[in-house]
Design a protein around this motif. Structure first.
Motif, short mmCIF file in Angstrom:
data_model
loop_
_atom_site.label_atom_id
_atom_site.label_comp_id
_atom_site.label_asym_id
_atom_site.label_seq_id
_atom_site.Cartn_x
_atom_site.Cartn_y
_atom_site.Cartn_z
N ARG A 40 -49.60 22.48 19.02
CA ARG A 40 -48.06 22.32 19.34
C ARG A 40 -47.11 23.65 20.02
NH1 ARG A 40 -47.55 17.38 17.62
NH2 ARG A 40 -47.54 16.85 14.99
N PHE A 41 -46.22 23.61 21.06
CA PHE A 41 -45.75 24.45 22.02
C PHE A 41 -44.61 23.91 21.67
CE2 PHE A 41 -49.94 23.61 23.88
CZ PHE A 41 -50.53 24.90 23.77
N GLN A 42 -43.43 25.21 21.48
CA GLN A 42 -41.85 25.09 21.38
C GLN A 42 -41.55 26.34 22.04
OE1 GLN A 42 -42.03 24.67 17.05
NE2 GLN A 42 -41.71 27.07 16.80
N PRO A 43 -40.78 26.38 21.89
CA PRO A 43 -39.71 27.41 22.82
C PRO A 43 -39.67 28.42 22.32
CG PRO A 43 -37.93 25.63 23.39
CD PRO A 43 -39.25 25.72 22.52
N ALA A 44 -39.81 30.44 22.65
CA ALA A 44 -39.62 31.37 21.68
C ALA A 44 -38.42 32.05 22.05
CB ALA A 44 -41.05 31.51 21.92
N PRO A 45 -37.82 33.69 21.55
CA PRO A 45 -37.05 34.52 22.02
C PRO A 45 -37.33 34.96 23.57
CG PRO A 45 -37.37 34.51 19.90
CD PRO A 45 -38.05 33.89 20.16
N GLY A 46 -36.71 35.20 24.05
CA GLY A 46 -37.10 35.94 24.92
C GLY A 46 -37.61 34.76 26.83
N ARG A 48 -39.96 33.00 26.34
CA ARG A 48 -42.05 32.86 25.95
C ARG A 48 -41.79 31.56 24.82
NH1 ARG A 48 -42.96 37.20 22.59
NH2 ARG A 48 -44.49 36.30 22.22
N THR A 49 -42.66 30.97 24.87
CA THR A 49 -43.79 30.25 24.58
C THR A 49 -43.94 30.05 23.76
OG1 THR A 49 -43.03 28.54 26.77
CG2 THR A 49 -44.64 28.22 24.73
N ALA A 50 -43.44 30.10 22.07
CA ALA A 50 -44.56 29.74 20.96
C ALA A 50 -45.48 28.59 20.83
CB ALA A 50 -43.96 30.51 19.59
N ARG A 51 -47.02 29.31 20.22
CA ARG A 51 -47.84 28.36 20.50
C ARG A 51 -47.92 27.69 18.50
NH1 ARG A 51 -54.20 29.86 20.21
NH2 ARG A 51 -55.46 27.63 20.13
N ILE A 52 -48.02 26.73 18.17
CA ILE A 52 -48.03 26.30 16.97
C ILE A 52 -48.87 25.66 16.26
CG2 ILE A 52 -46.93 25.21 15.03
CD1 ILE A 52 -45.46 28.04 16.36
N LEU A 53 -50.04 26.02 15.69
CA LEU A 53 -50.94 24.91 14.96
C LEU A 53 -50.96 24.91 13.16
CD1 LEU A 53 -54.00 27.29 16.27
CD2 LEU A 53 -53.47 25.01 16.97
N GLU A 54 -51.17 23.62 13.56
CA GLU A 54 -50.45 23.23 11.51
C GLU A 54 -51.75 22.55 11.26
OE1 GLU A 54 -47.24 20.77 13.05
OE2 GLU A 54 -45.73 22.00 13.19
N ARG A 55 -52.19 22.79 10.61
CA ARG A 55 -53.17 21.68 9.84
C ARG A 55 -52.50 20.35 9.91
NH1 ARG A 55 -57.27 23.48 6.80
NH2 ARG A 55 -55.78 25.71 6.63
N ALA A 56 -53.64 19.63 10.23
CA ALA A 56 -53.80 17.76 10.90
C ALA A 56 -53.68 16.82 9.32
CB ALA A 56 -54.39 17.72 12.08
N VAL A 65 -55.34 19.01 19.85
CA VAL A 65 -55.42 19.10 18.55
C VAL A 65 -56.92 20.33 18.88
CG1 VAL A 65 -55.39 17.28 17.14
CG2 VAL A 65 -57.33 16.92 18.96
N ILE A 66 -57.19 20.31 18.24
CA ILE A 66 -58.27 21.84 18.11
C ILE A 66 -59.06 21.50 16.35
CG2 ILE A 66 -58.92 24.19 17.74
CD1 ILE A 66 -55.71 24.95 19.46
N PHE A 67 -60.51 21.97 16.71
CA PHE A 67 -61.65 21.45 16.42
C PHE A 67 -61.89 22.61 15.72
CE2 PHE A 67 -60.45 17.29 17.64
CZ PHE A 67 -61.21 16.21 16.59
#
Length: 158
Positions: A40-46, A48-56, A65-67
């Motif tokens: 997932r991608f979400q807004p970050a400070p400055g 920027r965009t933060a990339r978030i990986l969560e266990r599915a 998804v990333i396998f």
């Protein structure tokens, strides 16, 4: 929603074995452990965009998804791992330049941009990511003797 299920893998070396998804398995002296992450991608400070990986745990259509497949063990002469894609997942790109794909059920292999598919009328067209049916990694002897490694690929839930 879909439960996160990894596709089965086939490992080829001195012997072949089908591996069940989701746990570490031994096949001809090799062990494999698989994970699926939602990206997932979400807004970050400055700005920027933060990339978030969560266990599915559960997957929804459109999820990126990333396998990840980690392997360990030593194998003389190298080995090959073949991974059929589940019908619920569309291939979204290689994360490793050594990865090969198939668009015909594993009969032929190559880089996606080098492959073609035929429509119902028999006309050839360039293959697209959604045409991929199988992935393959060839682990050469020096890497196979190193004792551990990782294979990854990206997909999108259909």
């Amino acid at each position: 929603m879909y439960k996160a299920v990894l596709p089965a893998m086939i490992v080829v070396g001195a012997t072949s074995a089908a591996l069940m998804p989701g746990a570490a398995h031994a096949a001809a002296g090799m062990q494999f452990a698989s994970d699926v992450f939602v990206e997932r991608f979400q807004p970050a400070p400055g700005g920027r965009t933060a990339r978030i990986l969560e266990r599915a745990d559960q997957l929804r259509p459109g999820d990126r998804v990333i396998f990840v497949v980690n392997w360990s063990g030593r194998k003389d002469g190298g080995f090959t791992v073949t991974n059929p894609l589940p019908r619920t997942i569309a291939f979204a790109g290689a994360t490793d330049e050594t990865q090969e794909v198939s668009v015909d059920g594993g009969r032929t292999w190559g880089a996606l941009e080098a492959l073609t598919v035929h429509d119902a009328a028999g006309r050839a067209r360039p293959a697209h990511a959604e045409d991929v049916t199988h992935l393959r990694w060839r682990i050469p002897a020096p890497q196979a003797l190193a004792g551990a490694g990782q294979m990854t690929w990206r997909g999108v839930v259909r």
